[in-house]
Design a protein around this motif. Structure first.
Motif, PDB file in Angstrom:
ATOM      1  N   ASN A 363       0.811  -1.216   0.000  1.00  0.00           N
ATOM      2  CA  ASN A 363       0.000   0.000   0.000  1.00  0.00           C
ATOM      3  C   ASN A 363       0.847   1.269   0.000  1.00  0.00           C
ATOM      4  O   ASN A 363       0.311   2.381  -0.028  1.00  0.00           O
ATOM      5  CB  ASN A 363      -1.001   0.009   1.163  1.00  0.00           C
ATOM      6  CG  ASN A 363      -0.361  -0.226   2.499  1.00  0.00           C
ATOM      7  OD1 ASN A 363       0.857  -0.312   2.622  1.00  0.00           O
ATOM      8  ND2 ASN A 363      -1.178  -0.341   3.526  1.00  0.00           N
ATOM      9  N   ILE A 364       2.157   1.101  -0.020  1.00  0.00           N
ATOM     10  CA  ILE A 364       3.072   2.218  -0.226  1.00  0.00           C
ATOM     11  C   ILE A 364       3.622   2.200  -1.650  1.00  0.00           C
ATOM     12  O   ILE A 364       3.604   3.210  -2.349  1.00  0.00           O
ATOM     13  CB  ILE A 364       4.237   2.169   0.789  1.00  0.00           C
ATOM     14  CG1 ILE A 364       3.695   2.388   2.207  1.00  0.00           C
ATOM     15  CG2 ILE A 364       5.310   3.205   0.457  1.00  0.00           C
ATOM     16  CD1 ILE A 364       4.729   2.176   3.301  1.00  0.00           C
ATOM     17  N   LEU A 365       4.081   1.024  -2.088  1.00  0.00           N
ATOM     18  CA  LEU A 365       4.722   0.918  -3.394  1.00  0.00           C
ATOM     19  C   LEU A 365       3.727   0.794  -4.541  1.00  0.00           C
ATOM     20  O   LEU A 365       4.064   1.077  -5.696  1.00  0.00           O
ATOM     21  CB  LEU A 365       5.683  -0.272  -3.394  1.00  0.00           C
ATOM     22  CG  LEU A 365       6.833  -0.182  -2.373  1.00  0.00           C
ATOM     23  CD1 LEU A 365       7.639  -1.464  -2.367  1.00  0.00           C
ATOM     24  CD2 LEU A 365       7.728   1.020  -2.666  1.00  0.00           C
ATOM     25  N   GLN A 366       2.507   0.344  -4.250  1.00  0.00           N
ATOM     26  CA  GLN A 366       1.450   0.226  -5.260  1.00  0.00           C
ATOM     27  C   GLN A 366       0.185   0.877  -4.699  1.00  0.00           C
ATOM     28  O   GLN A 366      -0.874   0.261  -4.607  1.00  0.00           O
ATOM     29  CB  GLN A 366       1.191  -1.249  -5.601  1.00  0.00           C
ATOM     30  CG  GLN A 366       2.377  -1.995  -6.161  1.00  0.00           C
ATOM     31  CD  GLN A 366       2.680  -1.606  -7.598  1.00  0.00           C
ATOM     32  OE1 GLN A 366       1.804  -1.155  -8.338  1.00  0.00           O
ATOM     33  NE2 GLN A 366       3.926  -1.790  -8.011  1.00  0.00           N
ATOM     34  N   ALA A 367       0.310   2.146  -4.336  1.00  0.00           N
ATOM     35  CA  ALA A 367      -0.734   2.812  -3.565  1.00  0.00           C
ATOM     36  C   ALA A 367      -2.069   2.897  -4.311  1.00  0.00           C
ATOM     37  O   ALA A 367      -3.137   2.790  -3.689  1.00  0.00           O
ATOM     38  CB  ALA A 367      -0.277   4.212  -3.165  1.00  0.00           C
ATOM     39  N   GLU A 368      -2.053   3.085  -5.617  1.00  0.00           N
ATOM     40  CA  GLU A 368      -3.304   3.245  -6.351  1.00  0.00           C
ATOM     41  C   GLU A 368      -4.129   1.967  -6.332  1.00  0.00           C
ATOM     42  O   GLU A 368      -5.334   1.988  -6.033  1.00  0.00           O
ATOM     43  CB  GLU A 368      -3.023   3.664  -7.799  1.00  0.00           C
ATOM     44  CG  GLU A 368      -4.294   3.949  -8.590  1.00  0.00           C
ATOM     45  CD  GLU A 368      -4.015   4.444 -10.000  1.00  0.00           C
ATOM     46  OE1 GLU A 368      -4.981   4.525 -10.791  1.00  0.00           O
ATOM     47  OE2 GLU A 368      -2.841   4.740 -10.311  1.00  0.00           O
ATOM     48  N   ILE A 369      -3.498   0.837  -6.646  1.00  0.00           N
ATOM     49  CA  ILE A 369      -4.215  -0.440  -6.631  1.00  0.00           C
ATOM     50  C   ILE A 369      -4.641  -0.766  -5.200  1.00  0.00           C
ATOM     51  O   ILE A 369      -5.772  -1.216  -4.958  1.00  0.00           O
ATOM     52  CB  ILE A 369      -3.338  -1.566  -7.204  1.00  0.00           C
ATOM     53  CG1 ILE A 369      -3.015  -1.286  -8.672  1.00  0.00           C
ATOM     54  CG2 ILE A 369      -4.033  -2.926  -7.065  1.00  0.00           C
ATOM     55  CD1 ILE A 369      -2.024  -2.261  -9.285  1.00  0.00           C
ATOM     56  N   ALA A 370      -3.749  -0.527  -4.253  1.00  0.00           N
ATOM     57  CA  ALA A 370      -4.075  -0.804  -2.850  1.00  0.00           C
ATOM     58  C   ALA A 370      -5.274   0.006  -2.391  1.00  0.00           C
ATOM     59  O   ALA A 370      -6.135  -0.496  -1.654  1.00  0.00           O
ATOM     60  CB  ALA A 370      -2.863  -0.503  -1.967  1.00  0.00           C
TER      61      ALA A 370
END
Length: 433
Positions: A363-370
């Motif tokens: 949820n930091i490195l892929q924040a949009e999908i997360a």
């Protein structure tokens, strides 16, 4: 799936293990229906089957990772829902972990990605550093809108979004001194959980002691290694595993242990895999297998012992099964059964098999999908009209708490409260105690 790995490549134990995993895949596609990224994005390459094809091609040919392969492997949450669905027993976890280590060793990421991944690996596994970083996070909150417009700085914006406005006081963790204890267990201290929600472990200690089981904290134990493991930093992960194996082995050879308990299920999945991770280390293979065999989620252990009668006060509990618990460890019924026996009205949301989007550093490195997954999960939970949300993983509690106004607590907090402990802190704050 047919493979053609050259014999010299199969001399590498990690490559050999991955080849065995790939050969079990029969292209059936059952995994696509339960893969969160495929459900969201509809791209075959963002499904387990598609990623297996990509990883096979890369590993089999010994080729350099391409940006396309890295993108799709990075988008994998490691939720392991595909392993629950797979009829062929494909151990996707071991395959994707190997692929990530392979990528980390051979692929040069853009400078901003290298910086943030190193920052996370340097800070998150160390409670002192993590707490210090969170104390400064509020200073960055006014700049979040600007940071989100700059692609290279979006991980920083995500970190600030996730940071709480204030931190609870650290909970003292003292070894139990129970006379004639029914059992003796070690409780993982961990890294992120004691900083963000120390009340989780405090509740576990109270409940276990109330049941007559002594709890100890092994000197020298630290982060389980999951965070760096899933970023492909294999050497760091194995160092963490060896350190913990040493710490728990000293306890095993001393007063002994009945179990090694974990309140963060993301950590539990990794610790239960120490035996595999260290299988080629002659100094640690046997000790690691012993530790993995003793590792249990706290709900597994509580389900095996006698709990005092509970008063759930008729509260409706929405139970969120963390992916690492239901898919990674196959612990599905114990938490719900314990809550029901304690007098709670337990309800499970639709799409309970889908990830909430936390997944360690995802949820930091892929924040949009997360963010899309977090909102979808919270919406499904909110339809239950529950008084409280219970889960067994700090990452899930943090992620769901961002999108739902319902208090989120650990399962063990509700069990502790029902059997004589204090109301969970999140319920006291919301006024629902």
């Amino acid at each position: 799936m047919q493979t053609s790995f050259p014999p010299e490549r199969l001399a590498d134990p990690a490559m050999r293990a991955s080849e065995e995993v790939i050969r079990k895949c029969v292209h059936c596609g059952f995994c696509t229906a339960t893969c969160p990224t495929y459900v969201l994005l509809g791209d075959e390459l963002d499904s387990p089957r598609g990623r297996i094809y990509l990883m096979k091609d890369m590993l089999e040919n010994g080729s350099e990772p391409t940006a396309e392969i890295v993108k799709h492997v990075d988008r994998c949450l490691s939720c392991l829902s595909c392993m629950t669905t797979c009829p062929s027993g494909v151990n996707y976890m071991h395959l994707v972990d190997h692929a990530r280590a392979y990528i980390e060793e051979r692929y040069t990421r853009p400078l901003s990605q290298r910086f943030f991944r190193r920052l996370l690996a340097t800070v998150l596994p160390h409670p002192g550093r993590f707490r210090l970083a969170l104390l400064f996070a509020p200073l960055g909150k006014p700049f979040r809108p600007l940071l989100k417009t700059i692609p290279a700085l979006r991980p920083l914006a995500a970190m600030i979004d996730l940071a709480p406005l204030s931190l609870p006081d650290a909970a003292p963790l003292d070894n139990s001194r129970l006379p004639n204890a029914k059992g003796r267990v070690a409780l993982l201290q961990g890294c992120a959980e004691p900083v963000l929600r120390p009340e989780f472990q405090a509740a576990a200690v109270r409940l276990l002691e109330r049941c007559g089981h002594a709890v100890i904290f092994a000197p020298g134990e630290g982060c389980c290694g999951a965070l760096v493991h899933h970023m492909g930093r294999e050497a760091d992960a194995l160092d963490a595993a060896r350190r913990n194996v040493d710490a728990w082995t000293r306890e095993l050879e001393g007063a002994g242990l009945d179990a090694i308990l974990i309140t963060a299920s993301g950590c539990g999945t990794t610790i239960k895999d120490y035996g595999f991770m260290l299988r080629e280390d002659p100094a640690y293979a046997q000790k690691a297998a012993r530790v993995s065999g003793l590792a249990m989620d706290v709900s597994e252990y509580l389900a095996r012992i006698d709990l005092p009668p509970g008063d759930g006060r008729g509260l409706v509990v929405a139970y969120h099964p963390a992916c690492s618990l239901q898919h990674g460890q196959k612990v599905t019924e114990q938490p719900k059964r314990l809550l029901a026996q304690a007098g709670y009205d337990v309800r499970t949301p639709a799409e309970a098999h889908l990830c909430c989007g936390s997944a360690g550093t995802y949820n930091i490195l892929q924040a949009e999908i997360a963010g899309q997954l977090g909102r979808r999960k919270a919406d499904a939970i909110d339809t239950l009209k529950a008084d409280v949300i219970a889960t067994g993983n700090i990452g899930c509690a943090t992620q769901i708490g961002r999108f739902s106004g319902t208090p989120v607590v650990h399962t063990v907090e509700l069990l502790d409260w029902a059997t004589g402990g204090p109301a969970p802190a999140a319920l006291r704050i919301s006024g629902q105690e």
